[in-house]
Design an enzyme around this catalytic site. Structure first.
Site, PDB file in Angstrom:
ATOM      1  N   CYS A  61      -1.970   1.549  10.704  1.00  0.00           N
ATOM      2  CA  CYS A  61      -1.017   1.487  12.224  1.00  0.00           C
ATOM      3  C   CYS A  61      -1.472   1.947  13.263  1.00  0.00           C
ATOM      4  CB  CYS A  61       0.026   2.873  10.963  1.00  0.00           C
ATOM      5  SG  CYS A  61       0.494   2.930   9.419  1.00  0.00           S
ATOM      6  N   ARG A  83     -11.453  24.755  22.151  1.00  0.00           N
ATOM      7  CA  ARG A  83     -10.175  24.511  22.233  1.00  0.00           C
ATOM      8  C   ARG A  83     -10.120  22.598  22.361  1.00  0.00           C
ATOM      9  NH1 ARG A  83      -9.913  29.370  23.895  1.00  0.00           N
ATOM     10  NH2 ARG A  83     -10.710  28.964  25.951  1.00  0.00           N
ATOM     11  N   ASN A 139       1.096   8.634  15.414  1.00  0.00           N
ATOM     12  CA  ASN A 139       0.059   7.169  15.820  1.00  0.00           C
ATOM     13  C   ASN A 139      -0.064   7.068  16.514  1.00  0.00           C
ATOM     14  OD1 ASN A 139      -0.851   6.934  12.854  1.00  0.00           O
ATOM     15  ND2 ASN A 139       1.407   6.001  12.193  1.00  0.00           N
ATOM     16  N   ASP A 172       8.716  -7.010  -4.921  1.00  0.00           N
ATOM     17  CA  ASP A 172       8.870  -7.793  -3.932  1.00  0.00           C
ATOM     18  C   ASP A 172       9.118  -9.433  -3.726  1.00  0.00           C
ATOM     19  OD1 ASP A 172       5.640  -6.905  -2.991  1.00  0.00           O
ATOM     20  OD2 ASP A 172       5.543  -8.765  -2.636  1.00  0.00           O
ATOM     21  N   ARG A 186       2.419   9.302   5.351  1.00  0.00           N
ATOM     22  CA  ARG A 186       1.160   9.785   5.976  1.00  0.00           C
ATOM     23  C   ARG A 186       0.504  10.202   5.270  1.00  0.00           C
ATOM     24  NH1 ARG A 186       4.387  15.417   7.849  1.00  0.00           N
ATOM     25  NH2 ARG A 186       4.606  14.756   9.996  1.00  0.00           N
ATOM     26  N   GLY A 193      -8.733   0.655  14.010  1.00  0.00           N
ATOM     27  CA  GLY A 193      -8.957  -0.417  12.757  1.00  0.00           C
ATOM     28  C   GLY A 193      -7.513   0.322  12.251  1.00  0.00           C
ATOM     29  N   TYR A 246       1.018  -1.137   0.090  1.00  0.00           N
ATOM     30  CA  TYR A 246      -0.284  -0.203  -0.136  1.00  0.00           C
ATOM     31  C   TYR A 246       0.843   1.631  -0.080  1.00  0.00           C
ATOM     32  CZ  TYR A 246      -4.316  -1.876   0.870  1.00  0.00           C
ATOM     33  OH  TYR A 246      -5.874  -2.967  -0.315  1.00  0.00           O
ATOM     34  N   ILE A 247       2.033   0.777   0.279  1.00  0.00           N
ATOM     35  CA  ILE A 247       3.225   2.318   0.280  1.00  0.00           C
ATOM     36  C   ILE A 247       4.121   2.044  -0.850  1.00  0.00           C
ATOM     37  CG2 ILE A 247       4.667   3.701   1.486  1.00  0.00           C
ATOM     38  CD1 ILE A 247       2.071   3.801   2.671  1.00  0.00           C
ATOM     39  N   LYS A 284       7.218   9.694  13.181  1.00  0.00           N
ATOM     40  CA  LYS A 284       5.717   8.458  12.907  1.00  0.00           C
ATOM     41  C   LYS A 284       5.333   7.965  13.999  1.00  0.00           C
ATOM     42  CE  LYS A 284       4.740   5.274   9.947  1.00  0.00           C
ATOM     43  NZ  LYS A 284       2.913   5.608   9.205  1.00  0.00           N
TER      44      LYS A 284
END
Length: 319
Positions: A259, A245, A209, A31, A153, A256, A11-12, A205
């Site tokens: 990451c 705020r 998450n 791959d 991202r 879900g 997916y990346i 990173k």
């Protein structure tokens, strides 16, 4: 620099390979899954992602992308392989086997002036450790290979839009690497690009998450409280978020995605004594899934009693 080798066509990796191809680079996608390799070489994307199929089809037809199970010589090497979690009864730990194998596979093809970019989610210090391994095995000086950690991202379903428009961070192994690799991403992205060191970029990173996990845990706790009180959690959140705020996220049956449920463990496993809040967030979000199952079972039993029939259950979304 006009050639790029992307290791990992998930997916990346595949969208990254597609992006490089649209910017004039000759791309080799690597791959270990032969079905993925064959699919790409036929001009068919194995991933459902808006506009990705069209890019893969046209880039393969133009000879800008080809796929293989093995790497080859290139100017730029991008590591975009998975970093799954090793299950552990105490603290799950990241499995870096795929990243380490990918680095090992490109070592024979590395030469002076090459660029190595890691996009795979990694524990803090991984890029620096792998860089040391590369220069030792190739008997090179530190200024003869450029290397950086550059986290993605992107949101599935919007990858091809966000991969070039979201702000990017270049975590260079040294200043020269950071500036060199910033030049590459400037060609790829129409967004602001920030330069820092590799450890800072790795931590950013993971922090992103873990932050999401923590905020979702708060929303999930509120949803349980609201359920016990008989109040509407969506109404509670809507009214609360009118505060200038405050911005509470929406609760769910846990967490879900690719990451958020995994990345906090990277920091927790490295710093178990210093991540109490992160550990509690993981516990809350795991327990929310168990709580949701119990609530569903209550509804099932009630339905059985009221209708004397087994109810049909529909599940929408399988993250």
């Amino acid at each position: 620099m006009n050639s790029c080798c992307v290791l990992g066509l998930g997916y990346i990796g595949l969208p990254t390979a597609a992006l490089f191809s649209t910017k004039g680079f000759d791309v080799l996608g690597v791959d270990i899954n032969l079905d993925i390799v064959n699919s790409v070489n036929k001009g068919v994307s194995p991933i459902e992602e808006p506009s990705l199929q069209d890019i893969i089809k046209s880039s393969v037809a133009a000879g800008k992308i080809k796929a293989s199970t093995k790497p080859d010589y290139a100017d730029i090497f991008v590591i975009a392989v998975p970093t799954p979690i090793k299950e552990d009864p105490k603290i799950p730990k990241p499995n870096l086997e795929f990243v380490e194998d990918a680095i090992e596979s490109i070592v024979p093809f590395l030469k002076k002036g090459n660029v190595v970019i890691i996009e795979s989610t990694s524990p803090v210090g991984t890029t620096k450790r792998l860089f040391s391994s590369i220069i030792k095995k190739k008997n090179l000086k530190e200024n003869e290979i450029f290397m950086a950690y550059c986290p993605e991202r992107v949101l599935p379903g919007r990858i091809m839009a966000e991969i070039s428009t979201n702000k990017r961070i270049i975590g260079g192994i040294n200043k020269n690497s950071a500036l060199k690799i910033k030049e590459i991403y400037t060609k790829l992205c129409d967004s602001e690009i920030f330069v820092t060191d590799s450890q800072t970029a790795e931590l950013v990173k993971l922090a992103e998450n873990a932050y999401r996990d923590l905020n979702i845990a708060y929303a999930n706790e509120l949803s349980i409280i609201s359920s016990k009180l008989g109040t509407d959690i969506n109404e509670v959140i809507n009214f609360t978020n009118h505060h200038p705020r405050v911005n509470i996220l929406r609760p769910s049956c846990g967490v879900g995605g690719h990451c958020i449920a995994l990345d906090p463990w990277f920091l927790i496993s490295q710093f178990p004594e210093d991540t109490n809040l992160m550990q509690m967030s993981r516990k809350v979000n795991i327990l929310k899934t168990e709580w949701t199952v119990k609530e569903i079972n209550k509804l099932i039993e009630k339905e059985k009693m009221d209708t004397q029939n087994n109810p049909t259950i529909g599940v929408f979304g399988l993250t």
